[in-house]
Design a protein around this motif. Structure first.
Motif, short mmCIF file in Angstrom:
data_model
loop_
_atom_site.label_atom_id
_atom_site.label_comp_id
_atom_site.label_asym_id
_atom_site.label_seq_id
_atom_site.Cartn_x
_atom_site.Cartn_y
_atom_site.Cartn_z
N GLY A 60 116.87 60.78 7.79
CA GLY A 60 116.48 61.42 6.53
C GLY A 60 115.68 62.71 6.67
N GLN A 61 115.58 63.25 7.89
CA GLN A 61 114.85 64.50 8.09
C GLN A 61 115.77 65.69 7.86
OE1 GLN A 61 111.44 64.40 8.87
NE2 GLN A 61 111.87 62.24 8.44
N LEU A 62 115.17 66.80 7.37
CA LEU A 62 115.95 68.03 7.21
C LEU A 62 116.33 68.57 8.59
CD1 LEU A 62 113.84 69.77 4.45
CD2 LEU A 62 116.28 69.24 4.26
N VAL A 63 117.61 68.85 8.79
CA VAL A 63 118.06 69.36 10.10
C VAL A 63 117.68 70.84 10.25
CG1 VAL A 63 120.11 69.80 11.53
CG2 VAL A 63 119.91 67.65 10.24
N PHE A 64 117.60 71.55 9.11
CA PHE A 64 117.24 72.98 9.12
C PHE A 64 115.98 73.16 8.27
CE2 PHE A 64 121.81 72.40 9.47
CZ PHE A 64 122.06 73.03 10.69
N PRO A 65 114.82 72.83 8.84
CA PRO A 65 113.60 72.69 8.02
C PRO A 65 113.12 73.98 7.35
CG PRO A 65 113.10 72.49 10.37
CD PRO A 65 114.58 72.51 10.26
N GLN A 66 113.54 75.14 7.87
CA GLN A 66 113.07 76.41 7.28
C GLN A 66 114.04 76.97 6.24
OE1 GLN A 66 110.11 77.11 8.23
NE2 GLN A 66 110.14 75.63 9.91
N ALA A 67 115.18 76.33 6.05
CA ALA A 67 116.26 76.96 5.27
C ALA A 67 116.18 76.68 3.77
CB ALA A 67 117.60 76.50 5.81
N LEU B 251 117.49 67.24 -1.87
CA LEU B 251 117.43 68.66 -1.51
C LEU B 251 116.82 69.52 -2.62
CD1 LEU B 251 118.68 69.97 1.08
CD2 LEU B 251 120.58 70.67 -0.36
N LYS B 252 116.49 68.91 -3.75
CA LYS B 252 116.30 69.71 -4.97
C LYS B 252 115.21 70.79 -4.88
CE LYS B 252 113.59 66.61 -7.98
NZ LYS B 252 112.98 65.76 -6.96
N ASP B 253 114.17 70.56 -4.06
CA ASP B 253 113.08 71.55 -3.99
C ASP B 253 113.49 72.84 -3.30
OD1 ASP B 253 111.51 69.85 -5.30
OD2 ASP B 253 110.46 69.08 -3.53
N ARG B 254 114.57 72.81 -2.53
CA ARG B 254 114.98 74.04 -1.83
C ARG B 254 116.37 74.52 -2.23
NH1 ARG B 254 113.71 73.73 3.79
NH2 ARG B 254 111.89 72.53 3.19
N LEU B 255 116.85 73.98 -3.36
CA LEU B 255 118.19 74.31 -3.82
C LEU B 255 118.17 75.47 -4.81
CD1 LEU B 255 120.89 73.01 -3.11
CD2 LEU B 255 120.53 71.36 -4.93
N HIS B 256 119.06 76.44 -4.61
CA HIS B 256 119.21 77.58 -5.51
C HIS B 256 120.67 77.63 -5.95
CE1 HIS B 256 115.35 79.13 -3.91
NE2 HIS B 256 115.77 78.51 -2.83
N PHE B 257 120.91 78.08 -7.17
CA PHE B 257 122.28 78.06 -7.69
C PHE B 257 122.82 79.47 -7.86
CE2 PHE B 257 120.21 74.20 -9.39
CZ PHE B 257 120.89 73.32 -8.57
N PHE B 258 124.11 79.62 -7.58
CA PHE B 258 124.76 80.92 -7.80
C PHE B 258 125.95 80.76 -8.73
CE2 PHE B 258 126.50 79.55 -3.54
CZ PHE B 258 127.82 79.35 -3.91
#
Ligand SMILES: [Zn+2]
Length: 326
Positions: free
Chosen positions: A155-162, A206-213
């Motif tokens: 359950g850890q983010l694989v790309f923690p800075q992304a 993922l919602k805290d780092r999700l942006h929509f286009f």
């Protein structure tokens, strides 16, 4: 192991006579977890292709050309010197380096598809790129072989800075109460139900780092998005550009070079809307052929770079070839 050292070891072990050198070299590379990468320049951008592994689809007509007479499918595969039993899907991953930004397009299958895939973190390492370096991730669509690599098994983010970017339409579809799969030819309803649950879980986590286009939006000064609905409602092509140079990441527009370029309408069972996907496939291929655009494909054979050309009533894939490995 260095090639020279390996050859010496083969001679010492007396193995050279029984196994071809090519096989031994391949085994040595696999044992050392060395995976290939392909690097090229697009204007000012450094582009890297790495592999997440592959997925074998079998039998062929469970997935492709379900409504086409078997003899026609078999003949085309045989005429193309391909297996009639399966279609092997590559999992090519594209990375763009623009100054301080490292932009990854999709994240591979992660741990969910078994040992033949989920190689992305290892492949990046072999290409000299750390998962911590990735600053942006663009998701072409939310299928498990594209978002599965976002989280590790624990359950850890694989790309923690992304920060992660995806189509607003795509997100709305998967997060809706009852996503509509009535126009799909995907027959495994139990698997579909599982995919739905895990996709909702991933997108929620993922919602805290999700942006929509939205369609036609430009991101990071080097990525232009183009809606290509059908495979999923928010399925998006990613046009990477620098100056006058461009490569179009076509995501899951097409899953077989020999079957679907000549016959875009034969179709693929993974498409959410089978007919719309076929129409979009033909329309996009038509424009790629007309514009002679350089193409990057997620699922075509490694490294997935080539051009589309018109042939008879359909198209053909002209894979880019390289004079030497890099
Ligand atoms: Zn896919």
């Amino acid at each position: 192991m260095e090639r020279r050292t390996l050859i010496k070891s083969i001679a010492i072990m007396g193995l050279g006579a029984t196994l071809p050198l090519r096989t031994l070299l391949a085994r040595s590379a696999a044992a050392a977890n060395k995976r290939p990468y392909h690097r090229f320049q697009l204007g000012d951008l450094e582009m890297t292709v790495v592999t997440d592994g592959h997925i074998v689809m079998s039998p062929v007509q469970d997935h492709f050309a379900q409504d086409v007479p078997a003899a026609a499918v078999t003949k085309l595969l045989q005429d193309s010197f391909r297996s009639v039993k399966s279609v092997d899907l590559g999992m090519n991953m594209l990375l763009v380096r623009k100054e301080k930004e490292v932009i990854l397009i999709d994240t591979g299958a992660g741990f969910g598809f078994g040992p033949d895939s989920g190689w992305l973190p290892l492949s990046l390492k072999d290409a000299g790129i750390s998962t911590d370096e990735v600053t942006k991730i663009v998701i072409t669509h939310a299928h498990p072989d594209h978002i599965g690599g976002l989280f590790s098994k624990d359950g850890q983010l694989v790309f923690p800075q992304a920060q992660v970017y995806m189509s607003a339409t795509e997100h709305r579809f998967w997060m809706s109460d009852k996503p509509d799969f009535s126009k799909s030819k995907f027959s495994n309803k139990a698997l579909l139900a599982k995919i739905l649950v895990s996709t909702k879980q991933t997108l929620t986590a993922l919602k805290d780092r999700l942006h929509f286009f939205d369609d036609k939006e430009t991101l990071f000064g080097c990525v232009r998005l183009q809606a290509a609905p059908g495979h999923t409602p928010g399925h998006t092509l990613v046009r990477v550009f620098s100056g006058n140079e461009e490569i179009v990441h076509i995501a899951d527009l097409i899953h077989s070079d020999v079957l679907l370029f000549p016959h875009p309408e034969w179709g693929f069972d993974g498409d959410t809307d089978f007919t719309l996907a076929a129409t979009t496939r033909r329309t996009v291929l038509e424009s790629l052929a007309k514009d002679r655009t350089m193409v990057f494909s997620y699922h075509l054979p490694w490294p997935g770079i080539g051009h589309v050309t018109k042939k008879d009533d359909g198209f053909a894939w002209i894979a880019e070839t390289y004079a030497f490995p890099d």
